[in-house]
Motif scaffolding. Structure first.
Motif, PDB file in Angstrom:
ATOM      1  N   TYR A 245       0.826  -1.207   0.000  1.00  0.00           N
ATOM      2  CA  TYR A 245       0.000   0.000   0.000  1.00  0.00           C
ATOM      3  C   TYR A 245       0.863   1.263   0.000  1.00  0.00           C
ATOM      4  O   TYR A 245       0.624   2.194  -0.775  1.00  0.00           O
ATOM      5  CB  TYR A 245      -0.936   0.012   1.217  1.00  0.00           C
ATOM      6  N   HIS A 246       1.844   1.278   0.892  1.00  0.00           N
ATOM      7  CA  HIS A 246       2.598   2.512   1.112  1.00  0.00           C
ATOM      8  C   HIS A 246       3.492   2.840  -0.084  1.00  0.00           C
ATOM      9  O   HIS A 246       3.440   3.936  -0.638  1.00  0.00           O
ATOM     10  CB  HIS A 246       3.427   2.358   2.391  1.00  0.00           C
ATOM     11  N   TRP A 247       4.317   1.868  -0.501  1.00  0.00           N
ATOM     12  CA  TRP A 247       5.176   2.093  -1.667  1.00  0.00           C
ATOM     13  C   TRP A 247       4.369   1.905  -2.958  1.00  0.00           C
ATOM     14  O   TRP A 247       4.462   2.715  -3.877  1.00  0.00           O
ATOM     15  CB  TRP A 247       6.366   1.124  -1.651  1.00  0.00           C
TER      16      TRP A 247
ATOM     17  N   GLY B 166       2.936  13.983   8.809  1.00  0.00           N
ATOM     18  CA  GLY B 166       4.221  14.656   8.719  1.00  0.00           C
ATOM     19  C   GLY B 166       5.384  13.708   8.872  1.00  0.00           C
ATOM     20  O   GLY B 166       5.247  12.496   8.677  1.00  0.00           O
ATOM     21  N   TRP B 167       6.502  14.278   9.261  1.00  0.00           N
ATOM     22  CA  TRP B 167       7.762  13.560   9.301  1.00  0.00           C
ATOM     23  C   TRP B 167       8.595  14.043  10.483  1.00  0.00           C
ATOM     24  O   TRP B 167       8.462  15.185  10.904  1.00  0.00           O
ATOM     25  CB  TRP B 167       8.556  13.823   8.010  1.00  0.00           C
ATOM     26  N   ALA B 168       9.462  13.163  10.996  1.00  0.00           N
ATOM     27  CA  ALA B 168      10.482  13.576  11.966  1.00  0.00           C
ATOM     28  C   ALA B 168      11.837  13.277  11.338  1.00  0.00           C
ATOM     29  O   ALA B 168      11.989  12.301  10.588  1.00  0.00           O
ATOM     30  CB  ALA B 168      10.313  12.837  13.279  1.00  0.00           C
TER      31      ALA B 168
ATOM     32  N   ASN C  54      10.714  12.424  -0.063  1.00  0.00           N
ATOM     33  CA  ASN C  54      10.632  11.962   1.318  1.00  0.00           C
ATOM     34  C   ASN C  54      10.523  10.440   1.392  1.00  0.00           C
ATOM     35  O   ASN C  54      11.156   9.796   2.237  1.00  0.00           O
ATOM     36  CB  ASN C  54       9.416  12.576   2.018  1.00  0.00           C
ATOM     37  N   HIS C  55       9.732   9.857   0.513  1.00  0.00           N
ATOM     38  CA  HIS C  55       9.551   8.406   0.573  1.00  0.00           C
ATOM     39  C   HIS C  55      10.797   7.658   0.123  1.00  0.00           C
ATOM     40  O   HIS C  55      11.174   6.669   0.743  1.00  0.00           O
ATOM     41  CB  HIS C  55       8.304   7.996  -0.227  1.00  0.00           C
ATOM     42  N   GLU C  56      11.452   8.146  -0.920  1.00  0.00           N
ATOM     43  CA  GLU C  56      12.709   7.502  -1.311  1.00  0.00           C
ATOM     44  C   GLU C  56      13.697   7.539  -0.140  1.00  0.00           C
ATOM     45  O   GLU C  56      14.381   6.559   0.151  1.00  0.00           O
ATOM     46  CB  GLU C  56      13.325   8.226  -2.516  1.00  0.00           C
TER      47      GLU C  56
ATOM     48  N   ILE D  78      11.558   9.454   9.637  1.00  0.00           N
ATOM     49  CA  ILE D  78      10.463   8.501   9.826  1.00  0.00           C
ATOM     50  C   ILE D  78       9.178   9.157   9.334  1.00  0.00           C
ATOM     51  O   ILE D  78       8.906  10.331   9.638  1.00  0.00           O
ATOM     52  CB  ILE D  78      10.332   8.034  11.294  1.00  0.00           C
ATOM     53  N   ASP D  79       8.444   8.408   8.565  1.00  0.00           N
ATOM     54  CA  ASP D  79       7.152   8.843   8.039  1.00  0.00           C
ATOM     55  C   ASP D  79       6.109   8.618   9.134  1.00  0.00           C
ATOM     56  O   ASP D  79       5.920   7.489   9.588  1.00  0.00           O
ATOM     57  CB  ASP D  79       6.836   7.988   6.796  1.00  0.00           C
ATOM     58  N   VAL D  80       5.454   9.680   9.583  1.00  0.00           N
ATOM     59  CA  VAL D  80       4.406   9.497  10.599  1.00  0.00           C
ATOM     60  C   VAL D  80       3.016   9.812  10.045  1.00  0.00           C
ATOM     61  O   VAL D  80       2.090  10.085  10.797  1.00  0.00           O
ATOM     62  CB  VAL D  80       4.690  10.288  11.899  1.00  0.00           C
ATOM     63  N   TRP D  81       2.899   9.781   8.712  1.00  0.00           N
ATOM     64  CA  TRP D  81       1.546   9.760   8.144  1.00  0.00           C
ATOM     65  C   TRP D  81       0.882   8.454   8.591  1.00  0.00           C
ATOM     66  O   TRP D  81       1.538   7.411   8.684  1.00  0.00           O
ATOM     67  CB  TRP D  81       1.608   9.788   6.618  1.00  0.00           C
ATOM     68  N   GLU D  82      -0.385   8.494   8.817  1.00  0.00           N
ATOM     69  CA  GLU D  82      -1.074   7.302   9.306  1.00  0.00           C
ATOM     70  C   GLU D  82      -0.928   6.121   8.340  1.00  0.00           C
ATOM     71  O   GLU D  82      -0.867   4.968   8.752  1.00  0.00           O
ATOM     72  CB  GLU D  82      -2.554   7.632   9.518  1.00  0.00           C
ATOM     73  N   HIS D  83      -0.824   6.408   7.034  1.00  0.00           N
ATOM     74  CA  HIS D  83      -0.705   5.310   6.068  1.00  0.00           C
ATOM     75  C   HIS D  83       0.581   4.515   6.259  1.00  0.00           C
ATOM     76  O   HIS D  83       0.722   3.419   5.727  1.00  0.00           O
ATOM     77  CB  HIS D  83      -0.836   5.824   4.620  1.00  0.00           C
ATOM     78  N   ALA D  84       1.545   5.089   6.996  1.00  0.00           N
ATOM     79  CA  ALA D  84       2.822   4.403   7.205  1.00  0.00           C
ATOM     80  C   ALA D  84       2.717   3.272   8.219  1.00  0.00           C
ATOM     81  O   ALA D  84       3.539   2.353   8.194  1.00  0.00           O
ATOM     82  CB  ALA D  84       3.881   5.406   7.664  1.00  0.00           C
TER      83      ALA D  84
HETATM   84 FE   LIG Z   1       4.141   7.821   3.469  1.00  0.00          FE
END
Ligand SMILES: [Fe+2]
Length: 284
Positions: free
Chosen positions: A67-69, A168-170, A119-121, A234-240
């Motif tokens: 799902y995420h990638w 968001g992201w940290a 960001n995802h890469e 670290i991806d902190v979007w809920e989809h992660a």
């Molecule tokens: Fe994401």
């Protein structure tokens, strides 16, 4: 033949080829130009993680990656390519698209997709099978110097990731100079340079934009010398994390830190960040 009347935003930049041009973004209708003859228009790629989709199990499931990638990351790529085709942006590297469309915080339409692709890469490469543990000596020494201890750094990073409200992201960032932070929490611009800091950012924002400056970015040197280089994210979007952890974001963050972080990647990025900072100073 598109007849849309452009509503150009007043954003002038020099291309990597040195000529000054005006980036025009049409607010509604957009006329699609054919690429100039002989000019290669790069299509942003949907890069796979540097490991198989099940390689991080049981800590991050194949289903999450599918799902995420497979869907979220792919959608950012596809939407970005649709947005930039035929514009001045489609010959630029992804980093330059991000900075051009950040537009001093007044975001142009492709920004969110461009930043989310980057960001995802960066996130996939921030993890590895058998990750976690402790960093290399060089990274560890800087962490101890700037946070007091490795444990204190982990606590601060986890807190930033847990308290980013909404999506968001940290990040762990090597701060090579003052930061111009328009819409991110922390850091303080007056802090001493050349240190590690933890920051968090909303939505698609990433630390590449913290050092934003049109005049510095596009003339006369290439922007690559003025990046703030992130070391870890670290991806902190809920989809992660929702498929694996439901709403337990703190458990996802702990698993990331203890089982997934690629300190090898952080070490390589730190070397690159130092090299960029040195290169930048040499050009002052
Ligand atoms: Fe994401």
């Amino acid at each position: 033949m598109a007849a849309a009347v452009a509503t150009p935003l007043k954003f002038t930049f020099s291309s990597s080829h040195g000529s000054t041009r005006r980036l025009q973004w049409r607010n509604s209708q957009r006329s699609i130009k054919r690429p100039y003859r002989g000019v290669i228009t790069a299509k942003v790629e949907h890069k796979p993680p540097p490991y198989s989709l099940e390689a991080l199990e049981p800590h991050m499931s194949r289903e999450t990656f599918e799902y995420h990638w497979g869907k979220h990351h792919r959608a950012y790529v596809d939407n970005l390519n649709k947005q930039i085709v035929g514009t001045e942006l489609d010959t630029l590297p992804l980093e330059e698209i991000i900075l051009a469309t950040y537009n001093k915080g007044d975001l142009l339409p492709p920004f969110n997709n461009a930043a989310q692709v980057w960001n995802h890469e960066f996130f996939w490469e921030s993890m590895k099978p058998g990750g976690g543990g402790q960093p290399s000596q060089a990274v560890l020494e800087l962490i101890k110097r700037d946070f007091g201890s490795f444990e204190a750094f982990v606590t601060e990073f986890k807190a930033a990731a847990a308290t980013q409200f909404g999506s968001g992201w940290a990040w762990l960032v090597y701060k090579a100079n003052k930061l111009d932070v328009g819409n991110a929490v922390n850091p303080v611009p007056s802090e001493e340079h050349k240190k590690l800091v933890v920051v968090k950012s909303p939505n698609a924002i990433n630390p590449l934009v913290y050092d934003y400056s049109v005049s510095k970015l596009y003339s006369p040197t290439r922007l690559i010398t003025v990046f703030q280089l992130p070391l870890l994210t670290i991806d902190v979007w809920e989809h992660a994390y929702y498929l694996d952890f439901q709403n337990r974001r703190p458990d996802y963050i702990s698993t990331f830190m203890e089982k997934l972080v690629s300190w090898d990647a952080v070490g390589l990025r730190l070397e690159a960040a130092k090299a960029r900072a040195a290169d930048r100073e040499s050009k002052k």
